[in-house]
Design an enzyme around this catalytic site. Structure first.
Site, PDB file in Angstrom:
ATOM      1  CB  SER A   1      -0.968   0.006   1.177  1.00  0.00           C
ATOM      2  OG  SER A   1      -0.282  -0.208   2.391  1.00  0.00           O
TER       3      SER A   1
ATOM      4  CG  HIS B   1      -3.855  -1.058  -2.586  1.00  0.00           C
ATOM      5  ND1 HIS B   1      -4.305   0.240  -2.505  1.00  0.00           N
ATOM      6  CD2 HIS B   1      -3.523  -1.433  -1.321  1.00  0.00           C
ATOM      7  CE1 HIS B   1      -4.229   0.643  -1.245  1.00  0.00           C
ATOM      8  NE2 HIS B   1      -3.764  -0.348  -0.508  1.00  0.00           N
TER       9      HIS B   1
ATOM     10  CE  LYS C   1      -7.388   0.042   0.121  1.00  0.00           C
ATOM     11  NZ  LYS C   1      -7.482   1.225   0.955  1.00  0.00           N
TER      12      LYS C   1
HETATM   13  N1  PMP Z   1      -5.372  -3.912   3.284  1.00  0.00           N
HETATM   14  C1  PMP Z   1      -4.583  -3.032   2.645  1.00  0.00           C
HETATM   15  C2  PMP Z   1      -3.377  -3.538   1.919  1.00  0.00           C
HETATM   16  C3  PMP Z   1      -4.893  -1.670   2.660  1.00  0.00           C
HETATM   17  O1  PMP Z   1      -4.101  -0.781   2.053  1.00  0.00           O
HETATM   18  C4  PMP Z   1      -6.057  -1.238   3.341  1.00  0.00           C
HETATM   19  C5  PMP Z   1      -6.505   0.213   3.353  1.00  0.00           C
HETATM   20  N2  PMP Z   1      -5.563   1.153   3.545  1.00  0.00           N
HETATM   21  C6  PMP Z   1      -6.824  -2.185   4.000  1.00  0.00           C
HETATM   22  C7  PMP Z   1      -6.475  -3.505   3.938  1.00  0.00           C
HETATM   23  C8  PMP Z   1      -8.034  -1.784   4.783  1.00  0.00           C
HETATM   24  O2  PMP Z   1      -9.113  -1.673   3.911  1.00  0.00           O
HETATM   25  P1  PMP Z   1     -10.374  -0.756   4.302  1.00  0.00           P
HETATM   26  O3  PMP Z   1      -9.958   0.639   4.006  1.00  0.00           O
HETATM   27  O4  PMP Z   1     -11.461  -1.274   3.442  1.00  0.00           O
HETATM   28  O5  PMP Z   1     -10.620  -0.968   5.763  1.00  0.00           O
END
Ligand code: PMP
Length: 391
Positions: free
Chosen positions: A173, A201, A233
């Site tokens: 991320s 992502h 996303k």
């Molecule tokens: N996994 C990853 C790799 C992420 O980047 C994120 C969000 N930043 C999440 C899980 C969490 O997802 P959500 O925003 O739907 O809670």
């Protein structure tokens, strides 16, 4: 008698201020007034009127909220249809909805691992995967980033007791690079470990139909038995899902506390996600436009002497190094109406502060050129160390 709560918190907050890492929320301008390179709306669907219509329609037909957890009556026909459509997209027998990706990761780790079990994490995994593991009580070991050889060595060294899980983001991320999924799958299977992949992502963005990184790498259910994705996303809404076998999904329904004890996904979001999924699978031109924007950013940055970190995904980090310089640069861009992520420790390692530029299919070439021009301008104006500029 203990000090008052406020006095205790004031001390901690003062320490946070003194460290220069006090986190501040700023209220974002309306979309038409900002040039947004900070969101994760990779296909531009959050601003697509078709999704807005689907959300409104979902709320009208099913109600504004799910009103209860899925097991206590919060599961509606729209949830069933979305789960079936996600399972079909990901080529898995079943999928299960969660209210967020963070919850899904807590839920998966908590249901699959426990005391006496072992988990092996990429060092750069998302916080929710780490927190899920900590809550589970399983042993947590980290392997070198994207290094299947190091994973192999660690699995060989660790005494094989209890269940073994290998856990990795698919697209990292904060770096935008893609995990070596085929190698992770091979090493996991050689050691009898189950591979858990968080493709938050990648789903919607990678693969010809938008089925994500595992699909793009040609990996099947056997190789990636646990696949997590988010609806927040590329899908442009909110919520998340886990895809896998009948047994996996039924186990989550039985044992995943964040699933059992939390209100179901709002039906409006589920209806919006169904429309997003329809667009993702039928409009490959969105992924093409996104790919062209990524290539255009690379070209424009190179021409301007800005060295982006290597990434082929919409997450394009620009290393800066120093925390204060990163914040100053992001603030100067904000004055221009340009939003980029400013990422600093503890989210990334010390000295790894960066601008996190994210691209969307909605961006235009001239907006990307404008971003690069303003970064170059502000770096000069702020007298920043030319760390990112080529000699
Ligand atoms: N996994 C990853 C790799 C992420 O980047 C994120 C969000 N930043 C999440 C899980 C969490 O997802 P959500 O925003 O739907 O809670």
């Amino acid at each position: 008698m203990s000090a008052s709560l406020d006095a205790h918190l004031a001390t901690r907050l003062q320490q946070r201020h003194a460290s220069g890492r006090h986190r501040r929320r700023t209220v974002r301008e309306l979309p038409e007034r900002t040039l947004d390179f900070a969101g994760n709306d990779y296909l531009g669907l959050a601003l697509d009127p078709r999704l807005h219509h689907a959300l409104a329609e979902g709320a009208r037909r099913y109600g504004a909220g799910a009103t209860a957890s899925a097991l206590v009556g919060g599961q509606l026909e729209v949830h069933e249809r979305l789960e079936a459509a996600l399972a079909e997209l990901l080529d898995r027998p079943r999928a299960l909805l969660f209210s967020s990706g963070f919850q899904a990761n807590l839920g998966v780790l908590g249901a699959l691992a426990g005391r006496g079990d072992q988990t092996f994490h990429d060092r750069l995994n998302h916080a929710s995967l780490l927190d899920g593991t900590r809550l589970s009580g399983a042993r947590l070991e980290r392997f070198l980033h994207a290094d299947a050889g190091d994973l192999d060595a660690r699995l060989t060294r660790a005494q094989a007791t209890g269940a073994r899980l290998v856990v990795s983001d698919a697209v990292f991320s904060m770096d935008g690079d893609i995990a070596p999924l085929a190698e992770l799958a091979r090493v996991s299977s050689a050691h009898g470990a189950w591979l858990v992949i968080d493709d938050a992502h990648g789903v919607g963005v990678l693969g010809s139909r938008g089925a994500g990184a595992a699909s793009a790498a040609g990996l099947s259910l056997e190789q990636v038995p646990v696949l997590v994705g988010t609806l927040s996303k590329a899908f442009g809404v909110q919520g998340a899902f886990v895809a896998g076998s009948e047994g996996l999904i039924d186990s989550l329904v039985q044992f995943s506390r964040p699933y059992v004890y939390s209100t179901g996904l709002a039906p409006a979001l589920a209806n919006g996600a169904l429309e997003a999924l329809r667009i993702i699978t039928t409009e490959p031109e969105l992924r093409q436009r996104l790919g062209a924007n990524i290539a255009h950013l690379h070209d424009a940055a190179q021409a301007a002497g800005l060295a982006l970190a290597p990434s082929t995904t919409p997450i394009q980090p620009l290393p800066v190094g120093d925390e204060r310089e990163t914040m100053a640069l992001a603030q100067a861009l904000a004055q221009d109406g340009i939003r980029v992520g400013a990422i600093r420790p503890p989210t990334v390692p010390l000295g790894g502060s960066r601008l996190r530029i994210t691209l969307s299919a909605r961006h235009h070439a001239d907006q990307i050129e404008h971003l690069v021009e303003r970064i170059v301008h502000h770096r000069r104006a702020l007298g920043l160390n030319p760390l990112t500029e080529k000699p």
